[in-house]
Design an enzyme around this catalytic site. Sequence first.
Site, short mmCIF file in Angstrom:
data_model
loop_
_atom_site.label_atom_id
_atom_site.label_comp_id
_atom_site.label_asym_id
_atom_site.label_seq_id
_atom_site.Cartn_x
_atom_site.Cartn_y
_atom_site.Cartn_z
N ARG A 7 0.82 -1.20 0.00
CA ARG A 7 0.00 0.00 0.00
C ARG A 7 0.86 1.25 0.00
O ARG A 7 1.95 1.28 0.54
CB ARG A 7 -0.88 0.03 1.26
CG ARG A 7 -2.01 -0.95 1.29
CD ARG A 7 -3.11 -0.54 0.36
NE ARG A 7 -3.27 0.91 0.48
CZ ARG A 7 -4.39 1.55 0.63
NH1 ARG A 7 -5.51 0.91 0.63
NH2 ARG A 7 -4.45 2.84 0.73
N ARG A 63 2.55 3.58 -16.64
CA ARG A 63 2.83 3.32 -18.05
C ARG A 63 4.11 4.04 -18.48
O ARG A 63 4.92 3.50 -19.22
CB ARG A 63 1.65 3.75 -18.93
CG ARG A 63 0.42 2.92 -18.77
CD ARG A 63 0.57 1.54 -19.41
NE ARG A 63 -0.69 0.81 -19.30
CZ ARG A 63 -0.81 -0.35 -18.70
NH1 ARG A 63 0.23 -0.93 -18.13
NH2 ARG A 63 -1.97 -0.95 -18.65
N CYS A 74 -7.83 2.47 -12.44
CA CYS A 74 -8.06 3.70 -11.68
C CYS A 74 -9.52 3.74 -11.26
O CYS A 74 -10.41 3.37 -12.03
CB CYS A 74 -7.75 4.93 -12.52
SG CYS A 74 -6.03 5.12 -12.95
N GLU A 77 -12.11 7.09 -4.87
CA GLU A 77 -12.21 6.77 -3.45
C GLU A 77 -13.61 7.14 -2.94
O GLU A 77 -14.24 8.06 -3.45
CB GLU A 77 -11.14 7.59 -2.70
CG GLU A 77 -10.82 7.15 -1.32
CD GLU A 77 -10.16 5.80 -1.21
OE1 GLU A 77 -10.48 5.09 -0.25
OE2 GLU A 77 -9.32 5.44 -2.05
N ARG A 89 -4.12 7.06 -3.81
CA ARG A 89 -3.77 5.83 -3.10
C ARG A 89 -3.39 4.76 -4.12
O ARG A 89 -3.93 4.72 -5.22
CB ARG A 89 -4.92 5.35 -2.23
CG ARG A 89 -5.21 6.25 -1.04
CD ARG A 89 -6.48 5.76 -0.32
NE ARG A 89 -6.75 6.47 0.90
CZ ARG A 89 -7.42 7.62 1.00
NH1 ARG A 89 -7.88 8.20 -0.09
NH2 ARG A 89 -7.63 8.18 2.17
N TYR A 107 3.77 6.14 2.76
CA TYR A 107 2.80 7.22 2.81
C TYR A 107 3.56 8.54 2.82
O TYR A 107 4.40 8.75 3.71
CB TYR A 107 1.90 7.07 4.04
CG TYR A 107 1.01 5.86 3.92
CD1 TYR A 107 -0.30 5.99 3.48
CD2 TYR A 107 1.50 4.58 4.18
CE1 TYR A 107 -1.10 4.88 3.31
CE2 TYR A 107 0.70 3.46 4.01
CZ TYR A 107 -0.60 3.62 3.58
OH TYR A 107 -1.39 2.51 3.40
N ARG A 115 -1.55 6.49 7.97
CA ARG A 115 -0.88 5.38 8.64
C ARG A 115 0.31 5.91 9.44
O ARG A 115 1.47 5.65 9.12
CB ARG A 115 -0.38 4.36 7.61
CG ARG A 115 -1.47 3.64 6.82
CD ARG A 115 -2.30 2.66 7.65
NE ARG A 115 -1.53 1.59 8.23
CZ ARG A 115 -1.27 0.42 7.65
NH1 ARG A 115 -1.74 0.18 6.46
NH2 ARG A 115 -0.58 -0.48 8.27
#
Length: 122
Positions: A7, A63, A74, A77, A89, A107, A115
């Site tokens: 993540r 890419r 894609c 959220e 994210r 992050y 986080r």
Amino acid sequence: MFCRGIRGATTVEQNEREEILAATTELLNLLIQQNDLRAEDIASVIFTVTEDLNAEFPALAARQLGWTEVALLCTREIPVPNSLKMCIRILLHVNTTRSAAEMQHAYLREAVILRPTLNENR
């Protein structure tokens, strides 16, 4: 061999194509470096953006890194009230022999609040 998730998240200051691509590239490069990844290790990537970002698809950054054989997606959220704005994210699905505990998540910028325990040792 296992499929593991890695993540990451970052933020941008403005909804501009160049800024979205630069921030996404920075985060992808960090995840690659921290986890010693090659494009052929990556099964797929899910990118999400908050509803205030629509100037470019963050997958374009992957890419541009040469990830032509990687499945990319894609999506938007969920717009939870009072959630972090201007956020990108990433969820990398990687094929590896390493354990889930060995995966290094990242992050950046304002996204460190998502986080905070992962950023205590940096």
